[in-house]
Design a protein around this motif. Structure first.
Motif, mmCIF file in Angstrom:
data_model
loop_
_atom_site.group_PDB
_atom_site.id
_atom_site.type_symbol
_atom_site.label_atom_id
_atom_site.label_comp_id
_atom_site.label_asym_id
_atom_site.label_seq_id
_atom_site.Cartn_x
_atom_site.Cartn_y
_atom_site.Cartn_z
ATOM 1 N N VAL A 189 0.851 -1.195 0.000
ATOM 2 C CA VAL A 189 0.000 0.000 0.000
ATOM 3 C C VAL A 189 0.887 1.245 0.000
ATOM 4 O O VAL A 189 1.849 1.331 0.759
ATOM 5 N N TYR A 190 0.527 2.201 -0.845
ATOM 6 C CA TYR A 190 1.260 3.463 -0.965
ATOM 7 C C TYR A 190 0.386 4.554 -0.359
ATOM 8 O O TYR A 190 -0.780 4.699 -0.725
ATOM 9 N N LYS A 191 0.987 5.303 0.582
ATOM 10 C CA LYS A 191 0.240 6.339 1.289
ATOM 11 C C LYS A 191 0.982 7.667 1.231
ATOM 12 O O LYS A 191 2.203 7.704 1.091
ATOM 13 N N VAL A 192 0.192 8.729 1.377
ATOM 14 C CA VAL A 192 0.730 10.068 1.561
ATOM 15 C C VAL A 192 -0.043 10.677 2.728
ATOM 16 O O VAL A 192 -1.274 10.602 2.760
ATOM 17 N N ALA A 193 0.673 11.205 3.702
ATOM 18 C CA ALA A 193 0.061 11.791 4.908
ATOM 19 C C ALA A 193 -0.948 10.828 5.541
ATOM 20 O O ALA A 193 -2.020 11.228 5.987
ATOM 21 N N GLY A 194 -0.615 9.542 5.538
ATOM 22 C CA GLY A 194 -1.472 8.538 6.152
ATOM 23 C C GLY A 194 -2.661 8.098 5.327
ATOM 24 O O GLY A 194 -3.437 7.248 5.750
ATOM 25 N N LYS A 195 -2.813 8.650 4.132
ATOM 26 C CA LYS A 195 -3.947 8.319 3.259
ATOM 27 C C LYS A 195 -3.466 7.460 2.089
ATOM 28 O O LYS A 195 -2.489 7.798 1.417
ATOM 29 N N MET A 196 -4.190 6.389 1.833
ATOM 30 C CA MET A 196 -3.836 5.492 0.730
ATOM 31 C C MET A 196 -4.137 6.161 -0.614
ATOM 32 O O MET A 196 -5.200 6.737 -0.793
ATOM 33 N N PHE A 197 -3.178 6.050 -1.548
ATOM 34 C CA PHE A 197 -3.435 6.540 -2.898
ATOM 35 C C PHE A 197 -3.222 5.453 -3.964
ATOM 36 O O PHE A 197 -3.607 5.634 -5.121
ATOM 37 N N ALA A 198 -2.657 4.312 -3.571
ATOM 38 C CA ALA A 198 -2.471 3.203 -4.520
ATOM 39 C C ALA A 198 -2.097 1.946 -3.755
ATOM 40 O O ALA A 198 -1.646 2.016 -2.611
ATOM 41 N N TRP A 199 -2.303 0.810 -4.412
ATOM 42 C CA TRP A 199 -1.751 -0.445 -3.907
ATOM 43 C C TRP A 199 -1.494 -1.388 -5.058
ATOM 44 O O TRP A 199 -2.114 -1.283 -6.108
ATOM 45 N N ILE A 200 -0.511 -2.254 -4.821
ATOM 46 C CA ILE A 200 -0.141 -3.268 -5.814
ATOM 47 C C ILE A 200 -0.253 -4.635 -5.151
ATOM 48 O O ILE A 200 0.188 -4.826 -4.020
ATOM 49 N N ALA A 201 -0.866 -5.568 -5.870
ATOM 50 C CA ALA A 201 -1.008 -6.941 -5.386
ATOM 51 C C ALA A 201 -0.976 -7.870 -6.591
ATOM 52 O O ALA A 201 -0.891 -7.414 -7.741
ATOM 53 N N VAL A 202 -1.055 -9.159 -6.326
ATOM 54 C CA VAL A 202 -1.148 -10.148 -7.401
ATOM 55 C C VAL A 202 -2.519 -10.807 -7.282
ATOM 56 O O VAL A 202 -2.899 -11.283 -6.214
ATOM 57 N N ARG A 203 -3.269 -10.785 -8.368
ATOM 58 C CA ARG A 203 -4.584 -11.408 -8.433
ATOM 59 C C ARG A 203 -4.599 -12.341 -9.637
ATOM 60 O O ARG A 203 -4.285 -11.915 -10.754
ATOM 61 N N GLU A 204 -4.925 -13.595 -9.383
ATOM 62 C CA GLU A 204 -4.975 -14.597 -10.454
ATOM 63 C C GLU A 204 -3.672 -14.612 -11.253
ATOM 64 O O GLU A 204 -3.671 -14.578 -12.475
ATOM 65 N N ASP A 205 -2.540 -14.618 -10.547
ATOM 66 C CA ASP A 205 -1.197 -14.672 -11.126
ATOM 67 C C ASP A 205 -0.797 -13.445 -11.936
ATOM 68 O O ASP A 205 0.197 -13.486 -12.663
ATOM 69 N N THR A 206 -1.563 -12.364 -11.847
ATOM 70 C CA THR A 206 -1.246 -11.142 -12.574
ATOM 71 C C THR A 206 -1.141 -9.982 -11.589
ATOM 72 O O THR A 206 -2.032 -9.803 -10.768
ATOM 73 N N PRO A 207 -0.066 -9.179 -11.681
ATOM 74 C CA PRO A 207 0.005 -8.017 -10.805
ATOM 75 C C PRO A 207 -1.084 -7.011 -11.180
ATOM 76 O O PRO A 207 -1.398 -6.839 -12.361
ATOM 77 N N VAL A 208 -1.652 -6.392 -10.151
ATOM 78 C CA VAL A 208 -2.671 -5.362 -10.364
ATOM 79 C C VAL A 208 -2.288 -4.112 -9.591
ATOM 80 O O VAL A 208 -1.671 -4.177 -8.532
ATOM 81 N N LEU A 209 -2.667 -2.982 -10.148
ATOM 82 C CA LEU A 209 -2.474 -1.675 -9.536
ATOM 83 C C LEU A 209 -3.854 -1.097 -9.288
ATOM 84 O O LEU A 209 -4.666 -1.022 -10.206
ATOM 85 N N THR A 210 -4.134 -0.707 -8.051
ATOM 86 C CA THR A 210 -5.411 -0.080 -7.726
ATOM 87 C C THR A 210 -5.134 1.369 -7.341
ATOM 88 O O THR A 210 -4.258 1.633 -6.505
ATOM 89 N N VAL A 211 -5.850 2.279 -7.997
ATOM 90 C CA VAL A 211 -5.657 3.716 -7.770
ATOM 91 C C VAL A 211 -7.006 4.422 -7.697
ATOM 92 O O VAL A 211 -8.020 3.927 -8.188
ATOM 93 N N LYS A 212 -6.984 5.599 -7.097
ATOM 94 C CA LYS A 212 -8.174 6.431 -6.993
ATOM 95 C C LYS A 212 -8.343 7.219 -8.294
ATOM 96 O O LYS A 212 -7.363 7.563 -8.954
ATOM 97 N N ALA A 213 -9.606 7.500 -8.653
ATOM 98 C CA ALA A 213 -9.888 8.287 -9.853
ATOM 99 C C ALA A 213 -11.207 9.032 -9.647
ATOM 100 O O ALA A 213 -12.035 8.620 -8.832
ATOM 101 N N ALA A 214 -11.381 10.090 -10.390
ATOM 102 C CA ALA A 214 -12.648 10.832 -10.350
ATOM 103 C C ALA A 214 -13.750 9.919 -10.885
ATOM 104 O O ALA A 214 -13.510 9.144 -11.824
ATOM 105 N N PRO A 215 -14.958 9.992 -10.324
ATOM 106 C CA PRO A 215 -16.040 9.105 -10.758
ATOM 107 C C PRO A 215 -16.278 9.093 -12.280
ATOM 108 O O PRO A 215 -16.474 8.023 -12.856
ATOM 109 N N ALA A 216 -16.234 10.237 -12.928
ATOM 110 C CA ALA A 216 -16.435 10.267 -14.387
ATOM 111 C C ALA A 216 -15.310 9.521 -15.102
ATOM 112 O O ALA A 216 -15.550 8.835 -16.106
#
Length: 121
Positions: free
Chosen positions: A33-60
Motif C-alpha cells: 500500500v502506498y500512502k501520503v500523509a497517512g492516506k492510501m493513494f495506490a496499492w499493488i497486489a497479485v490477483r490470479e497470477d497477474t500483478p494489479v495496480l489499484t488507484v483512486k480516480a474521479a467518478p467520471a
C-alpha cells in the motif's frame, strides 16, 4: 516490452517518487500500500497470477476507463465509484499507468489540509 516484474518495479519506483509517499502493509504482506500523509493513494497486489495496480480516480474517469479498457475494472475491494484496478498484463503502456498513479496521488493530496499540502512541497 519489459517483463511484468520489471513493470511492477518501475511503477513502484514511480509511486515512491511522489512527495511524501511511503509504503505500508496494513493488510498483511500483500498488498503493498502506498500512502501520503497517512492516506492510501495506490496499492499493488497479485490477483490470479497477474500483478494489479489499484488507484483512486474521479467518478467520471472511473466510468470512462472501465468502459474503454478491458484491463481496467472497478476497484477490487474498494469503493467502485472512486477506485479502479488495472491488470498490469501489458495491455496498457507504462506511461498511462504512471499517469493514472499520479492522478490518484494528486486526488488524495487535494483532500489534505492546507498545512499537510504545504509540508509536501
Amino acid at each position: 516490452m519489459k517483463s511484468t516484474s520489471d513493470l511492477v518495479a518501475l511503477i513502484d519506483q514511480h509511486l515512491l517518487s511522489q512527495s511524501g509517499a511511503v509504503i505500508d502493509y496494513p493488510f498483511g504482506p500483500e498488498p503493498t500500500v502506498y500512502k501520503v500523509a497517512g492516506k492510501m493513494f495506490a496499492w499493488i497486489a497479485v490477483r490470479e497470477d497477474t500483478p494489479v495496480l489499484t488507484v483512486k480516480a474521479a467518478p467520471a474517469d472511473v466510468e470512462f476507463l472501465v468502459g474503454e479498457f478491458p484491463s481496467i475494472t472497478p476497484g477490487y475491494h474498494m469503493n467502485k465509484r472512486h477506485w479502479i484496478t488495472i491488470r498490469m498484463d501489458g495491455q496498457l503502456q507504462r506511461g498511462m499507468l504512471e499517469q493514472l498513479a499520479s492522478a490518484s496521488y494528486h486526488l488524495v493530496v487535494s483532500g489534505l489540509s492546507k498545512a499537510q499540502q504545504s509540508a509536501l512541497k
